[in-house]
Structures are given as C-alpha cells and as structure tokens.
Design a protein around this motif. Structure first.
Motif, PDB file in Angstrom:
ATOM      1  N   VAL B 195     115.928  53.393  41.805  1.00 57.31           N
ATOM      2  CA  VAL B 195     117.008  52.400  41.685  1.00 57.31           C
ATOM      3  C   VAL B 195     118.174  53.060  40.937  1.00 57.31           C
ATOM      4  O   VAL B 195     117.973  53.713  39.916  1.00 57.31           O
ATOM      5  N   ASP B 196     119.385  52.894  41.459  1.00 54.87           N
ATOM      6  CA  ASP B 196     120.537  53.625  40.923  1.00 54.87           C
ATOM      7  C   ASP B 196     121.205  52.936  39.743  1.00 54.87           C
ATOM      8  O   ASP B 196     121.886  53.582  38.946  1.00 54.87           O
ATOM      9  N   MET B 197     121.063  51.621  39.677  1.00 59.52           N
ATOM     10  CA  MET B 197     121.612  50.843  38.554  1.00 59.52           C
ATOM     11  C   MET B 197     120.617  49.732  38.286  1.00 59.52           C
ATOM     12  O   MET B 197     120.177  49.064  39.230  1.00 59.52           O
ATOM     13  N   ILE B 198     120.273  49.561  37.012  1.00 56.36           N
ATOM     14  CA  ILE B 198     119.226  48.586  36.689  1.00 56.36           C
ATOM     15  C   ILE B 198     119.790  47.444  35.858  1.00 56.36           C
ATOM     16  O   ILE B 198     120.433  47.655  34.822  1.00 56.36           O
ATOM     17  N   GLY B 199     119.552  46.227  36.340  1.00 56.19           N
ATOM     18  CA  GLY B 199     120.131  45.061  35.692  1.00 56.19           C
ATOM     19  C   GLY B 199     119.106  44.157  35.047  1.00 56.19           C
ATOM     20  O   GLY B 199     117.915  44.199  35.363  1.00 56.19           O
ATOM     21  N   LEU B 200     119.601  43.331  34.139  1.00 56.30           N
ATOM     22  CA  LEU B 200     118.768  42.320  33.496  1.00 56.30           C
ATOM     23  C   LEU B 200     119.389  40.953  33.756  1.00 56.30           C
ATOM     24  O   LEU B 200     120.596  40.768  33.582  1.00 56.30           O
ATOM     25  N   MET B 201     118.568  40.001  34.202  1.00 58.96           N
ATOM     26  CA  MET B 201     119.039  38.623  34.360  1.00 58.96           C
ATOM     27  C   MET B 201     119.103  38.016  32.957  1.00 58.96           C
ATOM     28  O   MET B 201     118.100  38.002  32.241  1.00 58.96           O
ATOM     29  N   THR B 202     120.263  37.515  32.586  1.00 56.30           N
ATOM     30  CA  THR B 202     120.442  37.090  31.195  1.00 56.30           C
ATOM     31  C   THR B 202     120.805  35.624  31.022  1.00 56.30           C
ATOM     32  O   THR B 202     121.016  35.171  29.902  1.00 56.30           O
ATOM     33  N   GLY B 203     120.890  34.883  32.117  1.00 57.36           N
ATOM     34  CA  GLY B 203     121.366  33.535  31.908  1.00 57.36           C
ATOM     35  C   GLY B 203     120.549  32.411  32.482  1.00 57.36           C
ATOM     36  O   GLY B 203     120.249  31.445  31.802  1.00 57.36           O
ATOM     37  N   MET B 204     120.169  32.553  33.709  1.00 57.28           N
ATOM     38  CA  MET B 204     119.679  31.427  34.502  1.00 57.28           C
ATOM     39  C   MET B 204     118.542  30.636  33.840  1.00 57.28           C
ATOM     40  O   MET B 204     118.461  29.431  34.006  1.00 57.28           O
ATOM     41  N   SER B 205     117.660  31.318  33.121  1.00 58.63           N
ATOM     42  CA  SER B 205     116.416  30.642  32.762  1.00 58.63           C
ATOM     43  C   SER B 205     116.282  30.316  31.283  1.00 58.63           C
ATOM     44  O   SER B 205     115.283  29.767  30.851  1.00 58.63           O
ATOM     45  N   TYR B 206     117.297  30.676  30.501  1.00 56.99           N
ATOM     46  CA  TYR B 206     117.140  30.499  29.067  1.00 56.99           C
ATOM     47  C   TYR B 206     117.938  29.313  28.573  1.00 56.99           C
ATOM     48  O   TYR B 206     118.581  28.610  29.344  1.00 56.99           O
ATOM     49  N   GLU B 207     117.913  29.133  27.275  1.00 58.06           N
ATOM     50  CA  GLU B 207     118.666  28.044  26.652  1.00 58.06           C
ATOM     51  C   GLU B 207     120.131  28.095  27.052  1.00 58.06           C
ATOM     52  O   GLU B 207     120.846  27.118  26.981  1.00 58.06           O
ATOM     53  N   GLY B 208     120.552  29.221  27.502  1.00 59.32           N
ATOM     54  CA  GLY B 208     121.961  29.356  27.854  1.00 59.32           C
ATOM     55  C   GLY B 208     122.653  30.267  26.873  1.00 59.32           C
ATOM     56  O   GLY B 208     122.241  30.429  25.729  1.00 59.32           O
ATOM     57  N   VAL B 209     123.705  30.878  27.371  1.00 61.40           N
ATOM     58  CA  VAL B 209     124.423  31.857  26.573  1.00 61.40           C
ATOM     59  C   VAL B 209     125.793  31.257  26.367  1.00 61.40           C
ATOM     60  O   VAL B 209     126.727  31.540  27.084  1.00 61.40           O
ATOM     61  N   LYS B 210     125.890  30.365  25.379  1.00 62.74           N
ATOM     62  CA  LYS B 210     127.107  29.546  25.299  1.00 62.74           C
ATOM     63  C   LYS B 210     128.117  30.033  24.274  1.00 62.74           C
ATOM     64  O   LYS B 210     129.277  30.147  24.553  1.00 62.74           O
ATOM     65  N   ALA B 211     127.682  30.298  23.091  1.00 61.33           N
ATOM     66  CA  ALA B 211     128.623  30.677  22.040  1.00 61.33           C
ATOM     67  C   ALA B 211     128.896  32.175  22.082  1.00 61.33           C
ATOM     68  O   ALA B 211     128.539  32.861  23.024  1.00 61.33           O
ATOM     69  N   GLY B 212     129.565  32.678  21.041  1.00 58.38           N
ATOM     70  CA  GLY B 212     129.860  34.095  20.965  1.00 58.38           C
ATOM     71  C   GLY B 212     128.602  34.923  20.761  1.00 58.38           C
ATOM     72  O   GLY B 212     128.557  36.112  21.063  1.00 58.38           O
TER      73      GLY B 212
END
Lengths: 279, 279
Positions: B195-212
């Motif tokens: 795999v040439d670039m590896i990503g992490l899913m950071t939003g969909m399933s958690y409490e949410g990434v709302k503040a700073g």
C-alpha cells in the motif's frame, strides 16, 4: 399521441412559475450555473429559497471539465458536444433531490444557436419531458427556428423560455432587437408564437451592469419588454447583488442568476482550502 | 503488458504526493467531496492551494442526485450502482481542468467494501489508469481483498491508498484494528503488501472530533500509525477547522477533507440565493 395529459403537465409547470413569482412578491430568481446541474448545490439553492432551477449544457461542459474548458466563453464553443443524455441525467438527478414542486427549465444542445447546429427528434423532446424537466430554456436567434421548438416542446408538455438580444451581442443568445421599440415588437411576436416566458439579455454585450444602477439603455429595454407582454418576463446576464433590486423595481418577474452565485461558491471552496493549508 | 512505463507512471504519481507534503511543510490536504468530482470546484480547490484531489463514487451519487440521495449515509448505500464510466468521466474532466501536476486518487465502485460486491476486470483497471487517475482510493475491509487490488493497481501504474478502521465503525471503511497496538500491526501489514499511502479513519465511529482537541484514543491511534510506517500517512473523517492543526502536530502527512469544505460551499450557495430573494 397523448394531448390532454401533456397540456395538463404544461399547466402544472406554469403554476410552479406563477406561484414562485407570487411567493417572492413579483420577482423570483431562476438559479443556474453551479446551482443548476449539481444536485448538491441545486438542493442548497432550494434550501436558500430558490423555486426555479436551470441546468444547461454550457454549465455542464464546465462541470464535467469537458475538453478542459474552465470559463463560460470557452464553454459556449463546445456546449453543442454535450450529449442530451448527459443533460437529462443531470436534470433527473436534480429533480430527484429537489422534489416535484420546484420548476426546472433545461438548456439542451440544439436549444441555443449552437456553433454547430444540432437537430432534435420528437423522441428527444419526449425524453426531455420524461426526465423531469418542466420547461426548455432556449436561446434561439430566429423566430422561425424558435417556432418549431415551441410547437414541439408544447406537444410534449414543456414550457419554453426564450430571449431577446441585441444585434451586436458577442454571443447570440436571442432574437435580435436593436431599439427599445424593436424589443417591444419582438416580445409581442414571441408571445404570439406561444413562448411561455420571455426574457431579455441584459449583460453580455453592454458596458456592463456593475453598480447599483442599470445603464439607461438597459432600463429602456426592460421597460419595453415588461410593458409589451402578459406572460412572465425574465432578465439574464450581469445580474448581481448590486443591481438586482433595480430589476425588481422595473417589474421583471424572474432574474436569471448564475455567475454571481458561482463566484461566491467557488471562492468559498478556495478560501476553505486555503484555511486548511495555513501553518 | 507494459511494465517499465507503468512503474514510471507510479513513480511520478508518488512524486506528486511527496512534493505536495513537502510544499505544505509536512502536512497537505486531500480535497474531496464537492471539490473532488465537479471540475469547477476541483479547480477552485486547486486555486486555493490543494495539490491532491479525490473524486469518489459516494460523492458522485450525491452530485448526480442518484436515486434522490442527499446525505453521505444514504449515498454509501447506493454508491456501488454508480458506473465506473461515470467515475472516469468525472476523473478525466477534473484532470483536464487542473493539469498534470495535481495528484488525483479516485474511489470507484468495488474499491470499498460495498453493500453489493463489485468485481473489476483487468480492463477496468487499465481504463482507470488511462482516465488520468494517479491512484486508487480504497476502503477495503480485509487484507486478502486489498492485496489483489494493490497488485492490479500497481500493474496499471496506479498508487493505492488504504485505510485502518475500528471494529465498531458504523460504516466499514478499513481493515479493523481495535487498539493502538493493533493499528500499528495492521499498518505494518499494509505497508508490507505494498500500500502506497496508509490512512486512519478518525471520525465516523467515535464520540466525534468537534473541538480543537482530538479525543485521546484517536491521538493514540494516530501516533501508532505515524510511528509504524515510512510511507505517507492519511487521516480521514471528522477533520475540521478546529482540529486540523492538532493532526498536523501529530505528524499526519495528508488530511482528507470533504464534509468540512462541502458545508461551507453549500452554505455559500444557500446564503447567496437568500440575498437575491430579499425584498
């Protein structure tokens, strides 16, 4: 041939238009450009209050990056190569998302005076009608050609909006009328042949409609149009936040707004990207 | 079978990525959503500084109003029905307008874990390559399936970006990794299979990434990814103006930004329409 149902369809379409005009106290807008063919932005326009949308083939050439065109001038040169099916896919998609109450008039290859003439069959008109369009947005340059389109469009339950231009226009977007008196004469002829909404080109060929005021010659032409016909009237070209109030005062029923929305939307995209790239 | 030229194509594609990361001091953005598939808005994103774009099939379902979907959740349910040709028309159009120096990774039906599995032929991979895409944006859920895609993609000169998710994710957008240690293990396996670039899913399933701030568990997962591989890293999901600086500090190379741009752009369209309808 279905006749009564087609007439009913056209009647319903006209009611959408008159309802929109009434809702917005005499002057509504026809949202086009980026808000005409992209279902996401068409929905955004409707969320903002728009009741009339206009997908058209030059805008779709820009949306699809067809032959790399990235401005309206270049798009007009290749718009006739956009396929009817591409336009109808876009029209159906917008219809799916905005629902049945919104008026959609669609510009298709052949509906303008194209760089290369494009002829549409009866089957094509039927397909346009079935795609969910309420009307055909046309920019024909002769009454003779326009008459054929009006007849065919009506046969398939579609309204027609057509425009009056000026003989010196850079791009030919309507039947030529040199003086305000000519505007009045042409407008009446358009009404006579059954055009359902009559528009005036107000921007492309003049000094420009920049400040809150509209050049006197445009005002005179607008007055000539408004006072000559009883069908809904449109103005297209150069309408922006600085001058649209004056168009309302002059009694135009429908303001066609494209570039003025596009510029805000594309700037919003650029600016947001910039923000994310800041250190 | 052309081999060296395909390798050269992939090398050039990787250079576009590393150049973008360098240009933006270690962290660039991958502009997607409305700026990924509409040539007008892709150009606007590039005008704003974006060097990487991602057209993808769920976003195209929204763009085309396919089956009336008007939110990402519904789009994920029908995305597999978007045709490869529709995706490639969009990709070519965007390429036409943004030029050769911009990196384009495309999400196509079959490249994610679809509601209905879609299999692509070698001929399809070739078509993707010829459409002007530099890479394939994938969201596969098993190393086994992903390995096949990596091999085929590389054979046709395409880079692959793939993602790590969480077993509890609402939508499956990656190989499951429950703990930060698992993230590290999976990341290394992804690197191993090419795999040439590896990503992490950071939003969909958690409490949410709302503040700073970013939730501690996400920070740990990000750190695990960044410290485990040498290829460029990505983060996708919930990245917004309030938290992107923190992702930069954590050393992610590429921030995938879609919804956050879309929201600004659609609001701009709504607000502008509202202005024109004011009395």
């Amino acid at each position: 041939m279905i006749k009564s149902d087609m007439e009913l369809k056209r009647k319903k379409a006209l009611k959408k238009v008159t309802d929109a005009i009434e809702l917005h106290n005499g002057t509504t807008i026809l949202s086009t450009g980026i808000t005409g063919d992209d279902a996401r932005l068409a929905k955004a326009a409707v969320d903002g209050g728009a009741r009339m949308l206009e997908p058209n083939h030059p805008a779709l050439a820009l949306a699809r990056g067809y032959k790399g065109v990235n401005n309206m001038h270049d798009a007009e040169m290749v718009r006739h190569e956009i396929s009817l099916d591409q336009m109808l896919e876009s029209t159906s998609g917008v219809r799916n998302v905005v629902g049945q109450d919104i008026f959609i008039t669609v510009g298709v290859p052949g509906g303008f005076t194209e760089v290369m003439p494009v002829e549409l069959s009866d089957e094509d008109f039927k397909k346009i009608s079935l795609s969910g369009a309420d009307g055909l947005h046309t920019h024909k340059s002769s009454l003779e050609d326009l008459k054929i389109w009006v007849e065919k469009a009506h046969r398939y339950g579609l309204l027609v909006d057509a425009y009056i231009g000026h003989p010196n226009d850079l791009h030919t977007f309507g039947i030529a009328a040199e003086t305000p008196e000519d505007v009045s004469i042409v407008a009446k002829k358009l009404e006579e042949i059954g055009v359902d909404m009559i528009g005036l080109m107000t921007g492309m060929s003049y000094e420009g409609v920049k400040a809150g005021e509209i050049p006197e010659i445009i005002e005179k032409r607008v007055r000539a149009l408004v006072s000559s016909v009883s069908v809904p009237t449109l103005a297209e070209g150069g309408i922006n936040k600085a001058n649209f109030h004056r168009f309302k005062e002059l009694g135009i029923n429908i303001l066609v707004v494209g570039t003025s929305i596009d510029n805000v939307v594309t700037k919003a995209a650029s600016d947001t990207v910039k923000k994310f790239l800041e250190r």
